[in-house]
Motif scaffolding. Structure first.
Motif, PDB file in Angstrom:
ATOM      1  N   SER A 316      -6.653  10.232 -10.444  1.00 49.42           N
ATOM      2  CA  SER A 316      -7.340  10.645  -9.223  1.00 49.42           C
ATOM      3  C   SER A 316      -8.716   9.997  -9.192  1.00 49.42           C
ATOM      4  O   SER A 316      -9.162   9.403 -10.177  1.00 49.42           O
ATOM      5  N   GLY A 317      -9.393  10.126  -8.064  1.00 48.04           N
ATOM      6  CA  GLY A 317     -10.699   9.504  -7.908  1.00 48.04           C
ATOM      7  C   GLY A 317     -10.683   8.539  -6.745  1.00 48.04           C
ATOM      8  O   GLY A 317      -9.763   8.539  -5.913  1.00 48.04           O
ATOM      9  N   ALA A 318     -11.722   7.709  -6.648  1.00 46.14           N
ATOM     10  CA  ALA A 318     -11.814   6.717  -5.586  1.00 46.14           C
ATOM     11  C   ALA A 318     -12.038   5.357  -6.208  1.00 46.14           C
ATOM     12  O   ALA A 318     -13.021   5.141  -6.924  1.00 46.14           O
ATOM     13  N   ILE A 319     -11.119   4.447  -5.969  1.00 47.84           N
ATOM     14  CA  ILE A 319     -11.245   3.104  -6.508  1.00 47.84           C
ATOM     15  C   ILE A 319     -12.020   2.238  -5.514  1.00 47.84           C
ATOM     16  O   ILE A 319     -11.832   2.349  -4.296  1.00 47.84           O
ATOM     17  N   VAL A 320     -12.908   1.409  -6.019  1.00 52.06           N
ATOM     18  CA  VAL A 320     -13.749   0.559  -5.171  1.00 52.06           C
ATOM     19  C   VAL A 320     -12.970  -0.693  -4.804  1.00 52.06           C
ATOM     20  O   VAL A 320     -12.686  -1.535  -5.658  1.00 52.06           O
ATOM     21  N   ALA A 321     -12.611  -0.801  -3.519  1.00 51.12           N
ATOM     22  CA  ALA A 321     -11.874  -1.971  -3.045  1.00 51.12           C
ATOM     23  C   ALA A 321     -12.819  -3.100  -2.652  1.00 51.12           C
ATOM     24  O   ALA A 321     -12.431  -4.274  -2.660  1.00 51.12           O
TER      25      ALA A 321
END
Length: 406
Positions: A316-321
Motif C-alpha cells: 500500500s502507499g503512493a508510488i511516485v510516477a
C-alpha cells in the motif's frame, strides 16, 4: 285457552309496571346506577379517539423530526443563477413559414440570446449573510438571486469558490437573517438519522429523511479532495448546496451529488462534511481563496498487482510516477519510483490520502516524508509549496450539467 293466556300476560305486564313505579318512587338511585354503568363503558372509546391523532405524528411524537426541520429550514435558501448564452441553431430556421412566424436572426445577424438558468440551494451560516453552496450551482453565473424561506429575495455576491471541493461562499446583505448551527463530525456515526433540506426540481423547500450509509467516501471522481458523507436520504436535482442536518437540526454536510442512472434519487447521495465546509469557509472569508500544501509529484496507488510486478514488499502507499522539475519534491530529492509511506507521521495508504495530508500542511513549512526506495527506507525533509489553482475547465453548453446530479 287463548283467553287465559292473554289474561296471564296482561297481569304480568301490570305487575312489572307497578314494580317499576314503586322502584322509581322509593329507590330512584338504582335506576341511575344502571345509567352510569352504561356511560362508563362508552367513555374509554371516546378517550382513545382523542389520543389517537397524536400517535401518528403529533407535535410531541418521539418519531417526529419536526423540531429539527423547523430549526434548520429557515437557514436553507433557494439559489437561482443565470448567465447569458446563445441558442443552438434551430434546424427549423430553414423553413420559410417558421421564419415568418417566429423570426429569423437579429439585426446583427447573430442568433437570439437566451439566459441559461441554474437552480440549487444554499445554507446561511452567519448572521452577517455568508452562505455556503456548491461551486457548480453558481459556476459562470452573471447574476445570483437568493430566495429565503420567509419570501424575501435579494441578489448575492460571490466571495470565493473552491473548485477542488466544489464549494462556494456567497454574501447577502439583509437584516434578521436566520442561521444554522454547525454540527460536529467527530460525533457522527454510520446509522445516524439525517434530514436533507433543499429545493429539488424547483418545487419548493422540501425535507427528506434517511440515515448515514457511510463516512469518508472517496475515489468517486467527483472532486479532487473527497471525504464524502454517503446517505440514503432522497436527494434530487436542485438539492445541491442544501443542508444535510442531524436530528437536532445541526448542519452535518452540504449536499453535493447523487448516484443515478435516471436523474432521480436512487438512495445514494453524497454530502461534503461540515468539517471541510468550515475550513473552506474560513479560508475564503479570510483570504478570498483556499490555500493548500503541495509538493509537485504525480502519485499513483500501490496496488497488489503493481507490488507483485515490481517485486515490492510494500502493498500500500503512493508510488511516485513523476516529479515536477524544480518543484518541492524534486528539490528534496524525491524520485520517480519512490513509494511514499507517511508524511509527518501520518500513514499514506493511497493517493487520496496523500493529497489530503499534504493539502493540510501550511505552505512554507517543512514536512518529514518517509518513503521506500528500492526496498530501503528513507526519510527526507520537504519544504511544502503552495498548491497551484486547478486548470479552468471549458464551459459546458447551456442546459448541461445544471446540477451535477444532486
Amino acid at each position: 285457552m287463548l283467553r287465559r293466556f292473554w289474561l296471564f300476560f296482561a297481569q304480568a305486564v301490570t305487575v312489572l309496571l307497578a314494580l317499576m313505579f314503586i322502584i322509581s318512587t322509593l329507590k330512584p338511585q338504582w335506576l341511575q346506577h344502571q345509567g352510569q354503568f352504561g356511560r362508563q363503558l362508552a367513555e374509554p372509546i371516546v378517550a382513545l379517539r382523542e389520543v389517537a391523532p397524536g400517535i401518528g405524528g403529533g407535535h410531541h411524537a418521539e418519531d417526529s423530526y419536526a423540531d429539527a426541520a423547523q430549526k434548520a429550514m429557515p437557514a436553507v435558501v433557494n439559489v437561482f443563477s443565470s448567465k447569458d448564452g446563445s441558442l443552438p441553431p434551430d434546424p427549423r430556421q430553414n423553413d420559410p413559414l417558421f421564419r415568418y412566424f417566429f423570426g429569423d436572426r437579429n439585426k446583427n445577424g447573430k442568433q437570439h440570446q437566451q439566459p441559461a438558468a441554474n437552480l440549487g440551494s444554499g445554507v446561511i451560516v452567519s448572521p452577517d449573510g455568508y452562505i455556503l453552496t456548491n461551486q457548480h450551482v453558481i459556476d459562470g453565473a452573471d447574476q445570483i438571486e437568493i430566495a429565503l424561506s420567509d419570501g424575501r429575495t435579494t441578489n448575492a455576491k460571490v466571495i470565493g469558490v473552491d473548485p477542488e471541493t466544489d464549494l462556494a461562499v456567497l454574501k447577502i446583505n439583509m437584516p434578521n437573517l436566520p442561521t444554522i448551527t454547525l454540527g460536529r463530525m467527530d460525533q457522527t456515526r454510520v446509522g445516524d438519522v439525517v434530514l436533507a433540506i433543499g429545493n429539488p426540481f424547483g418545487v419548493g423547500q422540501t425535507v427528506t429523511m434517511g440515515i448515514i450509509s457511510a463516512l469518508g467516501r472517496n475515489h468517486l471522481g467527483i472532486n479532487t479532495f473527497e471525504n464524502f458523507i454517503q446517505t440514503d436520504a432522497p436527494i434530487n436535482p436542485g438539492n445541491s448546496g442544501g443542508a444535510l442536518v442531524d436530528v437536532n437540526g445541526n448542519l452535518l454536510g452540504i449536499n453535493t451529488a447523487i448516484y443515478s442512472r435516471s436523474g432521480g434519487s436512487l438512495g445514494i447521495g453524497f454530502a461534503i462534511p461540515v468539517s471541510t465546509a468550515r475550513s473552506v469557509l474560513e479560508s475564503i472569508i479570510t483570504t478570498g481563496t483556499v490555500t493548500r500544501g503541495w509538493i509537485g509529484v504525480e502519485p499513483q496507488d500501490v496496488t497488489p498487482e503493481i507490488a507483485d510486478s515490481f517485486g515490492l514488499k510494500q502493498k500500500s502507499g503512493a508510488i511516485v510516477a513523476g516529479v515536477l522539475q524544480g518543484g518541492p519534491a524534486d528539490k528534496a530529492g524525491i524520485k520517480p519510483g519512490d513509494i511514499l509511506l507517511s508524511v509527518n507521521g501520518e500513514e499514506i495508504t493511497d493517493t487520496t490520502r496523500l493529497l489530503n495530508v499534504i493539502a493540510q500542511i501550511r505552505p512554507g513549512t517543512d514536512a518529514k516524508v518517509h518513503l521506500e526506495r528500492k526496498n530501503k527506507d528513507l526519510d527526507l525533509d520537504v519544504l511544502i509549496g503552495k498548491r497551484p489553482p486547478p486548470p479552468k475547465q471549458p464551459e459546458q453548453e447551456d442546459g448541461e450539467g445544471d446540477d451535477n446530479g444532486g
